[in-house]
Design a protein around this motif. Structure first.
Motif, PDB file in Angstrom:
ATOM      1  N   ARG A 904      47.276  42.997  30.089  1.00 34.29           N
ATOM      2  CA  ARG A 904      46.342  42.033  30.677  1.00 34.29           C
ATOM      3  C   ARG A 904      46.767  41.750  32.109  1.00 34.29           C
ATOM      4  N   GLY A 905      45.803  41.790  32.995  1.00 38.09           N
ATOM      5  CA  GLY A 905      46.112  41.536  34.402  1.00 38.09           C
ATOM      6  C   GLY A 905      44.857  41.143  35.156  1.00 38.09           C
ATOM      7  N   ARG A 906      44.995  41.147  36.436  1.00 36.72           N
ATOM      8  CA  ARG A 906      43.895  40.671  37.285  1.00 36.72           C
ATOM      9  C   ARG A 906      43.768  41.572  38.497  1.00 36.72           C
ATOM     10  N   GLN A 907      42.635  41.464  39.154  1.00 37.60           N
ATOM     11  CA  GLN A 907      42.461  42.020  40.501  1.00 37.60           C
ATOM     12  C   GLN A 907      41.704  40.987  41.305  1.00 37.60           C
ATOM     13  N   ASP A 908      42.192  40.741  42.513  1.00 31.10           N
ATOM     14  CA  ASP A 908      41.535  39.756  43.372  1.00 31.10           C
ATOM     15  C   ASP A 908      40.397  40.413  44.137  1.00 31.10           C
ATOM     16  N   LEU A 909      39.366  39.625  44.359  1.00 28.19           N
ATOM     17  CA  LEU A 909      38.230  40.103  45.153  1.00 28.19           C
ATOM     18  C   LEU A 909      38.437  39.615  46.580  1.00 28.19           C
ATOM     19  N   LYS A 910      38.954  40.491  47.416  1.00 21.08           N
ATOM     20  CA  LYS A 910      39.190  40.135  48.817  1.00 21.08           C
ATOM     21  C   LYS A 910      38.173  40.891  49.657  1.00 21.08           C
ATOM     22  N   ILE A 911      37.227  40.145  50.195  1.00 23.32           N
ATOM     23  CA  ILE A 911      36.145  40.787  50.941  1.00 23.32           C
ATOM     24  C   ILE A 911      36.386  40.588  52.435  1.00 23.32           C
ATOM     25  N   GLN A 912      36.404  41.688  53.144  1.00 22.04           N
ATOM     26  CA  GLN A 912      36.591  41.629  54.596  1.00 22.04           C
ATOM     27  C   GLN A 912      35.238  41.425  55.255  1.00 22.04           C
ATOM     28  N   GLY A 913      35.174  40.461  56.144  1.00 24.52           N
ATOM     29  CA  GLY A 913      33.917  40.182  56.824  1.00 24.52           C
ATOM     30  C   GLY A 913      33.572  41.254  57.845  1.00 24.52           C
ATOM     31  N   PRO A 914      32.413  41.111  58.500  1.00 28.93           N
ATOM     32  CA  PRO A 914      32.020  42.119  59.493  1.00 28.93           C
ATOM     33  C   PRO A 914      32.922  42.069  60.717  1.00 28.93           C
ATOM     34  N   ARG A 915      33.054  43.192  61.375  1.00 30.31           N
ATOM     35  CA  ARG A 915      33.885  43.237  62.568  1.00 30.31           C
ATOM     36  C   ARG A 915      33.218  42.443  63.686  1.00 30.31           C
ATOM     37  N   LEU A 916      34.018  41.629  64.378  1.00 31.20           N
ATOM     38  CA  LEU A 916      33.496  40.823  65.485  1.00 31.20           C
ATOM     39  C   LEU A 916      33.379  41.700  66.715  1.00 31.20           C
ATOM     40  N   ASN A 917      32.262  41.528  67.445  1.00 29.85           N
ATOM     41  CA  ASN A 917      32.033  42.385  68.610  1.00 29.85           C
ATOM     42  C   ASN A 917      31.297  41.615  69.703  1.00 29.85           C
ATOM     43  N   GLN A 918      31.591  40.316  69.777  1.00 29.98           N
ATOM     44  CA  GLN A 918      30.853  39.494  70.740  1.00 29.98           C
ATOM     45  C   GLN A 918      31.601  39.368  72.064  1.00 29.98           C
ATOM     46  N   THR A 919      32.844  38.909  71.979  1.00 32.92           N
ATOM     47  CA  THR A 919      33.590  38.652  73.210  1.00 32.92           C
ATOM     48  C   THR A 919      34.397  39.880  73.599  1.00 32.92           C
ATOM     49  N   LYS A 920      34.958  39.811  74.809  1.00 37.27           N
ATOM     50  CA  LYS A 920      35.783  40.926  75.288  1.00 37.27           C
ATOM     51  C   LYS A 920      37.021  41.075  74.413  1.00 37.27           C
ATOM     52  N   GLU A 921      37.590  39.931  73.984  1.00 34.56           N
ATOM     53  CA  GLU A 921      38.780  39.993  73.139  1.00 34.56           C
ATOM     54  C   GLU A 921      38.470  40.690  71.816  1.00 34.56           C
ATOM     55  N   ASP A 922      37.276  40.404  71.275  1.00 33.38           N
ATOM     56  CA  ASP A 922      36.890  41.046  70.018  1.00 33.38           C
ATOM     57  C   ASP A 922      36.805  42.553  70.178  1.00 33.38           C
ATOM     58  N   LYS A 923      36.314  42.982  71.343  1.00 34.12           N
ATOM     59  CA  LYS A 923      36.138  44.422  71.540  1.00 34.12           C
ATOM     60  C   LYS A 923      37.464  45.122  71.802  1.00 34.12           C
ATOM     61  N   MET A 924      38.443  44.370  72.310  1.00 30.86           N
ATOM     62  CA  MET A 924      39.740  44.984  72.622  1.00 30.86           C
ATOM     63  C   MET A 924      40.568  45.204  71.347  1.00 30.86           C
ATOM     64  N   VAL A 925      40.461  44.275  70.407  1.00 32.50           N
ATOM     65  CA  VAL A 925      41.245  44.393  69.169  1.00 32.50           C
ATOM     66  C   VAL A 925      40.271  44.373  67.991  1.00 32.50           C
ATOM     67  N   ILE A 926      40.777  44.778  66.850  1.00 31.60           N
ATOM     68  CA  ILE A 926      39.935  44.779  65.654  1.00 31.60           C
ATOM     69  C   ILE A 926      40.076  43.428  64.968  1.00 31.60           C
ATOM     70  N   ARG A 927      38.986  42.671  65.008  1.00 30.15           N
ATOM     71  CA  ARG A 927      38.959  41.369  64.332  1.00 30.15           C
ATOM     72  C   ARG A 927      37.779  41.342  63.387  1.00 30.15           C
ATOM     73  N   HIS A 928      37.973  40.662  62.288  1.00 24.63           N
ATOM     74  CA  HIS A 928      36.888  40.557  61.315  1.00 24.63           C
ATOM     75  C   HIS A 928      36.537  39.095  61.102  1.00 24.63           C
ATOM     76  N   GLY A 929      35.238  38.861  60.943  1.00 22.85           N
ATOM     77  CA  GLY A 929      34.767  37.504  60.701  1.00 22.85           C
ATOM     78  C   GLY A 929      34.985  37.105  59.249  1.00 22.85           C
ATOM     79  N   LEU A 930      34.454  35.935  58.911  1.00 24.86           N
ATOM     80  CA  LEU A 930      34.611  35.422  57.542  1.00 24.86           C
ATOM     81  C   LEU A 930      33.495  35.951  56.665  1.00 24.86           C
ATOM     82  N   ASP A 931      33.782  36.056  55.395  1.00 24.41           N
ATOM     83  CA  ASP A 931      32.765  36.398  54.407  1.00 24.41           C
ATOM     84  C   ASP A 931      32.932  35.419  53.251  1.00 24.41           C
ATOM     85  N   ARG A 932      31.965  34.452  53.161  1.00 19.13           N
ATOM     86  CA  ARG A 932      32.123  33.337  52.212  1.00 19.13           C
ATOM     87  C   ARG A 932      31.236  33.494  50.985  1.00 19.13           C
ATOM     88  N   ARG A 933      30.819  34.723  50.699  1.00 11.92           N
ATOM     89  CA  ARG A 933      29.837  34.849  49.612  1.00 11.92           C
ATOM     90  C   ARG A 933      30.405  34.432  48.262  1.00 11.92           C
TER      91      ARG A 933
END
Length: 1470
Positions: A904-933
């Motif tokens: 018996r065990g578990r698996q966590d549901l870890k959902i990565q949000g969409p990649r942010l691509n709005q600001t210059k900082e977002d485009k320079m590094v890989i950042r992901h937004g929140l996913d609260r579903r």
């Protein structure tokens, strides 16, 4: 590759050292045992000389002896002479390797080889495992040295013990004893007698011939007499006097007084004396097991042997058959048992490290002071410099003299005789046959052996040049005698001597070594000597950076007779590969795998694990999936055996999570092993659920659905489709629904969309906007759809599958939240209890969930929240088992095995949000937004509505009117209000308007054969005039596309339902139409987080072709005063073409046009002037009918300032009149009008002409309006039809209506929507041009004036009497516009049109032939003209050209009257 502390030269020197035997009296042994040591052990730490010694060679040259080490051993007698290691010695070597493991906490060592960073730290067990991700960080801690090699202390320990344990052999003298120490205690009664006894014992051992071991170098062995004086017991003066006597008897260079045990018991507490013996004693004790006889050795080492066997049971080669290479070294040795690991469970105990003490407890040298240490060191130096080295020097001289004398006189004769007669030595076997170890035996006094003996003596005292010369000479003699064992020994030592010569006068002869190894191994079958040769040669080659040759040599030495040796040599070969100039990393890894395999067979589990882990660094994540699987599987097994179950679980997890290319059988074995190991790991830990690797969960594909699943159709009721998990998400559809909802929200909020408006989302997935926490409703289920993928080729069985959640109640303050953590269902799920925390959230459990091989399957897990607050869905919990292949064990034991294999065990549901691509900082590094579903907020109960449709069609004719019913049910416990609907096709349906809705039957069934229209029985009478009704547009249409649904009391109480009629009209365009309804409703209780709810419904309607209606209008050519009812302006003729374009697909027999109605604010249909006498108009397939009507302007309405009403005029062609101004006819008319108005209509004024001959004086807008009003009609025609359809041998009557909007006189309009034409490509113009002046075209201006000719149809004239016939003709001019118009009439025109050519010869106008007139707005002017005819005939009088222009306009324009039908007159002759 071993990173030695000493240089290669030192290592080779220390491999061959002078051997010294020890014989002790019992009393002397007792004195040394006070220190837990024998006499030989006492001397061992001090056997390396710290100062240089000197000898003279036969040429009387001084030879320096540096850094000399001697080896002191007790005399151990043995009757047989072994050429290989005894079992006890093998166990000793195994134990040495086993006890030498990587130290904990040592510095990390990383080697960069090509693209790989290989970690050889003493943490290598962790650092190279696949789950250890941070090993690259250790690079920063490592020295930047280019030649940073890995240390392998276990190999160095093995090598040192191997070389020191070499059995003495006949063909060489290097490990024969040169001297013997005779040790007697000063406490003996007569020490000299003891010396004599010991001397006689030594002589007996050496010369009696009873013992083959030990072997002695020369017959005249050096005897050195040592008197041992115990300072704590004996009389020092007596000891001194005995020593003086000894010096007299044996000479001062042949004896020594050694004083020791100066330390008293009380002094032990004061100072700490170092213990230099401990590092030697473990090895020494193992070596001393050779003293015991084989039986005793087996008894004493039983514990070690049992441990070894226990560690070896998992290797298949050890189980029965002898070791062989029939099974591949990399073959995965999986367990045969389906569900357990008997080999692993049998060997769970970790091998214990041997105790460092040599049998007795306590430390060593407890009775010795530092001065005593110095005395021992001094004794060794004295013995070596005064006894041993002079003895060796003397023997070298003697041997040299013998050889020189023999060479000088009879060497040549000796050689010749030997060639012919065999030299007096008869070989036991033919020379051509391969020799065994004893293939050829020389007598001790043979000159060849004397040369070898001298060479060995020179080698031991570091006179390598003379040694090389002697070895080289002996080699030739041995080879000529085919004495291969002797020859191999001479070759080996000649190569070593050549290497050790100072200044390297000659290169290292590696081929000597290769020949020696081959001879030892293949001819002499002596692997021990071959191994020694290989160890020496490999180190020499590595010191010369010849790593490739060293690796080849080491690999050649691997064989099946010794797993331990093969493992160690393969590991060293692997290290050679990465120390090359161009590192061969993959070869390194492959040979490390082979080494690990052999370590495992040898019972060295820790070393096997380390080898596999280091190889994993190379194979990991490089696409070598099968190799990775093998390595991970072996790491898992070895870790489990070594009581590292966590590491075992992690390694097995790697096999199962990667996309494996193994066979199904192999994967099934992997899975069973994993489950077994996993079960043993979590056996006692039931407090928390561990993470499981199987099946794979595609987290981003997780979908969350809020609300009840929709009910299916009940009987004839068809439920609204709404949203379900079975529908695929479509971005365009989502935006369309969002747009409809926005319209509804705006309608409910007085036309304003609130700033915080967010479209409702019932189903969340990876494409929806999940930045905010979704809102769920208490007592309504939440369905989470999880995508499981089985990566294996074997089925998986999941059971008791449910969601894991945590819940925080609303209103909990942060302090309370810290004190009382969020409520979770993990505790109840951990023990697998079925009882859940149902008062907070009811969790549904799926009892069984099977996944086939490589199957992806969706599981829908439900939660029912009961309380308000924040819910977090954490993951899934389940039991994992390998699905049975259909074979179930009937016995209870088999059932228990199956139960054991469920974890018996578990698996966590870890959902990565969409990649942010709005600001210059977002485009320079890989950042992901929140996913609260998965983090819904539970809100108080809301109303829930269900919608059902009755008698809703799936196919309609274009324009067909059908009546259906819709039922609204409130299935919640909260009242709802504000019911509205919006649609993508608002012209498709209507609920009717309350003022004009006809009374409908209560139940739908009673209205089956009733018409959807409101009708009156009105028999048609010829010439009847249309009946008119004035209607306000506000009664029907609403300002937006949103429709309020008229329910009684505008509220639905809990559990209440209501039914309303719904009229549908088939779309005007044929084909399949998707029609979307969005129903909107609110709770009667305000202030909730959810302000409203919506319900979606989508239907597909298939529209088939019915009728095509084309209408056109032209001005009546009759004079204005002929129309009875209109003064001042003539009527307009409306021609309607109706064609049956139905292809009889729907079984339509014929269409009847039963009524034509009009609706307009300005015009109306007045009467039907169709000449046909038919009662109504029938059209079968492809038939066409033409109807003609007269239209007149509407009567002026009294209320001018109010909204102008629409005039509906009905002209029925049958026996009943349909009231077109009521529902549904009027509704669909207004809805059709509004949708047409939305489409942009091209204004006539927008067209321009290229002519710019005249100046425009009046503003263009005014002129356009004048002309437009002149030609404007704005008459909407409604054609109502019935169709007779045969379906299932029953005749049905369908009815419908088609709309045609007549906007302009002379322009044809049609009911069919025109197909969109592709726009032509427009050339880009980069230079802006000045717009040409706007000139109204002739086509528009030609409508300003209407002309009529009035004349007799026939005219009789007596041409005989009078040749000219003059007929009066009246030309009536009507100004149709609201402006002053100038008119020019030109009678001189001769028509060239084809119509005028057909008539008789021409005539002429007489009188004034050109008139210029001014007409006031809407003025009618009559002008009398005279036409002159020369002969009888038929003439066309329509030849005058009439030009008109607005008074303020520059250019004249001809009227369109010329294109009208000819005005024919018949002239008869009287």
């Amino acid at each position: 590759m071993a990173q030695c502390v000493q240089s290669v030269q030192e290592f080779v020197q220390d491999s061959f050292v002078p051997m010294v035997a020890v014989l002790c009296s019992e009393e002397a042994e007792r004195v040394t045992r006070k220190n837990n040591l024998s006499f030989a052990e006492l001397l061992r730490p001090f056997c390396r000389l710290t100062s240089e010694g000197h000898i003279r060679d036969p040429n009387n040259q001084v030879q320096v002896v540096k850094n000399l080490r001697i080896c002191v051993n007790n005399v151990v007698t043995n009757l047989n002479s072994p050429s290989t290691f005894s079992p006890a010695q093998r166990r000793m070597l195994n134990e040495v390797v086993l006890s030498c493991q990587p130290q904990e906490g040592a510095a990390t060592n990383v080697i960069t080889a090509g693209d790989y960073d290989l970690n050889f730290s003493d943490h290598s067990l962790k650092a190279s495992l696949p789950w250890y991700s941070a090993w690259r960080e250790t690079l920063s801690e490592v020295s930047t040295s280019q030649h940073y090699t890995a240390t392998t202390p276990w190999f160095e320990a093995y090598r040192e013990n191997f070389l020191q344990s070499m059995p003495a052999s006949e063909h060489e003298f290097l490990n024969h004893y040169l001297a013997c120490l005779l040790v007697v205690s000063s406490t003996e009664a007569v020490p000299v007698e003891q010396f004599l006894k010991l001397s006689q014992e030594q002589h007996r051992v050496q010369h009696s011939g009873d013992y083959t071991n030990p072997k002695w170098f020369i017959p005249n062995t050096l005897k050195y007499y040592v008197l041992l004086h115990d300072m704590s017991e004996g009389d020092e003066q007596r000891a001194d006097s005995v020593y003086e006597d000894m010096k007299q008897r044996y000479g001062h260079q042949g004896c020594y007084l050694l004083k020791m045990n100066s330390r008293t018991i009380s002094a032990e507490e004061d100072e700490q004396i170092p213990d230099p013996w401990s590092q030697y004693l473990h090895r020494n004790n193992l070596q001393n097991q050779d003293v015991l006889e084989d039986g005793a050795a087996a008894v004493n080492s039983a514990a070690v042997e049992n441990n070894m066997n226990a560690a070896e049971v998992d290797s298949p080669e050890k189980d029965g058959a002898p070791s062989s290479l029939e099974s591949h070294p990399l073959q995965l040795d999986t367990a045969n048992s389906p569900g357990s690991l008997p080999p692993l469970s049998a060997a769970n105990t970790e091998l214990k490290k041997a105790a460092p003490e040599g049998g007795a407890a306590g430390s060593h040298g407890t009775c010795l002071t530092l001065n005593d240490h110095g005395h021992i060191r001094q004794f060794i130096q004295e013995f070596t410099f005064r006894g041993l080295l002079p003895h060796i020097e003397k023997n070298i001289r003697q041997l040299n003299d013998q050889l020189v004398s023999r060479k000088g006189l009879s060497r040549s004769l000796f050689t010749a005789t030997k060639k012919w007669f065999g030299g007096g030595k008869a070989p036991e076997k033919s020379i051509s046959e391969p020799k065994s170890t004893c293939g050829l035996l020389y007598p001790p006094e043979a000159p060849e052996l004397q040369i070898r003996k001298m060479a060995d003596l020179c080698f031991l005292v570091q006179h390598y040049e003379l040694a090389y010369s002697c070895y080289h000479t002996a080699k030739k003699d041995f080879l000529s005698d085919q004495a291969m064992l002797y020859a191999a020994g001479a070759l080996e030592m000649a190569a070593v001597s050549a290497f050790l010569q100072a200044g390297a006068p000659r290169p290292y002869p590696a081929h000597y070594m290769d020949t020696a190894i081959q001879t030892y191994r293949d001819v002499c079958k002596n692997m021990v000597l071959a191994e020694r040769c290989a160890l020496l040669s490999a180190e020499i080659l590595k010191s010369q950076v010849k790593y490739s040759e060293a690796a080849t040599l080491l690999i050649k030495m691997t064989s099946e007779d010794s797993d331990l040796r093969s493992a160690l040599l393969l590991e060293q070969a692997a290290h050679c590969f990465i120390n090359m100039r161009n590192p061969m990393v993959r070869k390194f890894a492959f040979h490390m795998i082979l080494a690990g395999h052999r370590f495992s067979k040898a019972g060295q589990r820790r070393h096997a694990l380390r080898c596999y882990c280091q190889a994993m660094q190379v194979y990991k994540e490089r696409g070598w999936s099968l190799a990775e699987d093998h390595i991970n599987f072996t790491i898992g097994r070895q870790s489990f055996t070594l009581s590292q179950p966590e590491n075992a679980v992690t390694a097995f997890r790697q096999i199962l999570t990667n996309d494996s290319r193994q066979t199904a059988t192999q994967q099934g074995a992997f899975l069973r092993e994993y489950l077994y190991v996993y079960k043993s790991v979590i056996g006692g830990k039931e407090d928390s659920l561990p993470q499981l690797p199987l099946p794979c969960i595609h987290s981003s594909a997780t979908r969350v659905y809020f609300g009840h699943e929709r009910r299916l159709a009940e009987g004839e009721k068809q439920a609204a489709t709404h949203v379900s998990l079975d529908q695929e998400y479509d971005q365009d559809q989502a935006s369309m629904w969002g747009h409809l909802e926005e319209q509804l929200v705006a309608s409910a909020n007085r036309g304003v969309v609130p700033g915080n408006f967010q479209p409702s989302q019932c189903c969340l997935n990876s494409q929806t906007d999940n930045l905010r926490c979704p809102l769920a409703v208490a007592e309504e289920p939440i369905v989470v759809e999880v995508s499981f993928r089985n990566p294996l080729k074997v089925p998986l069985a999941l059971s008791n599958l449910s969601l894991l959640w945590s819940f925080t109640a609303e209103g909990t303050s942060p302090s309370e939240e810290n004190a009382e953590e969020a409520i979770t269902n993990e505790e109840t799920l951990t023990q697998g209890q079925m009882k859940q925390k149902d008062d907070i959230v009811t969790t549904e459990i799926i009892l069984e969930f099977h996944l086939g091989p490589e199957e992806t399957k969706l599981a829908r897990l439900r939660l029912l929240p009961h309380r308000i607050g924040q819910l977090n869905i954490v993951g899934v919990v389940y039991n994992l088992a390998a699905a049975s292949s259909g074979e179930t064990a009937p016995s209870t034991e088999g059932q228990q095995t199956l139960d054991l294999m469920v974890v018996r065990g578990r698996q966590d549901l870890k959902i990565q949000g969409p990649r942010l691509n709005q600001t210059k900082e977002d485009k320079m590094v890989i950042r992901h937004g929140l996913d609260r579903r998965l983090d819904p907020i539970i809100t108080p109960p809301m109303p829930l509505m269900e919608v059902f449709f009755l008698q809703f069609p799936t196919a309609l004719l274009c324009g067909e009117i059908r009546k259906a019913y819709v039922e609204f049910c409130n299935v919640s416990g909260v009242a709802l209000s504000g019911l509205r609907v919006a649609s993508t096709h608002p012209d498709f349906f209507t609920f009717g308007s309350q003022t004009t809705t006809p009374l409908t039957p209560v139940s739908p069934t009673s209205a089956e054969n009733c018409s959807a229209y409101k009708t009156l029985a009105t028999p048609r009478q010829p010439g009847s005039v249309a009946t008119e009704v004035l209607v306000s547009a506000g009664d029907f249409s609403q300002p937006s596309g949103v429709m309020d649904i008229p329910i009684e009391g505008s509220m639905l109480q809990p559990g209440e339902s209501t039914q309303l009629p719904l009229w549908l009209r088939g779309p005007d365009q044929e084909g399949v139409h998707e029609i979307n309804f969005l129903f909107y409703y609110e709770s009667t209780e305000k202030g909730n987080k959810i302000s409203h709810r919506v319900l979606r419904h989508s239907v597909f309607i298939c529209a088939s072709r019915s009728l095509s209606v084309k209408a056109s209008a032209c001005r009546s050519s009759g004079p204005p005063h002929h129309s009875l009812e209109d003064q001042g302006s003539g009527g307009t003729l409306v021609f309607i073409d109706v064609e049956n374009i139905n292809t009889s697909e729907a079984g339509v027999r014929e269409f009847h046009i039963i009524q034509v109605s009009s609706s307009s604010q300005h015009w109306r249909l007045h009467k039907c002037i169709n000449p046909a006498k038919d009662k109504d108009c029938k059209l079968t397939s492809r038939e066409r009918a033409k109807l003609c009507f007269r239209a007149t302007p509407c009567k002026p309405q009294a209320t001018s300032n109010a909204v102008q009403k629409y005039t509906f005029a009905d002209l029925n062609l049958g026996n009943e009149r349909i009231i077109s101004s009521s529902t549904p006819c009027g509704d669909f008319f207004f809805r059709g009008c509004r949708s047409a108005e939305v489409q942009p209509v091209e204004a006539p004024t927008s067209r321009t002409t290229a002519s710019s001959r005249s100046q425009v004086c009046v503003p263009t807008e005014d002129i356009g309006n004048i002309v437009k009003k002149c030609n404007e009609l704005d008459l909407n025609i409604i054609v109502i039809w019935k169709a007779y359809v045969v379906e299932d041998n029953k005749q049905l009557i369908l009815e419908g209506q088609l709309h045609v909007a007549l906007q302009t006189i002379g322009k044809e309009a049609t009911s069919l929507t025109p197909k969109e034409e592709t726009q032509e490509m427009v050339l880009l113009k980069f230079k802006s041009e000045a717009p040409p002046p706007v000139i109204l075209p002739a086509a528009e201006l030609s409508q300003l004036i209407k002309t009529n000719l009035h004349y007799p149809e026939t005219y009789t004239h007596p041409f005989v009497q009078e040749s000219l016939c003059v007929v009066p003709v009246t030309l009536t001019l009507s100004n149709c516009s609201l402006a002053r118009v100038e008119v020019i009439i030109d009678l001189r025109h001769k028509s060239a049109s084809p119509e005028s050519v057909e008539v008789h010869s021409s005539f002429t106008w007489v009188g004034q032939t050109q008139h210029h007139l001014q007409l006031r707005p809407q003025e009618v002017l009559c002008l009398t003209l005279q036409a002159c005819f020369l002969q009888p005939g038929v003439y066309n009088l329509n030849t005058p050209r009439v030009f008109a222009k607005l008074t303020d306009q520059g250019a004249m324009c001809e009227t369109s009257q010329q294109t009208a039908s000819p005005a024919l007159i018949i002239i008869n002759s009287a």
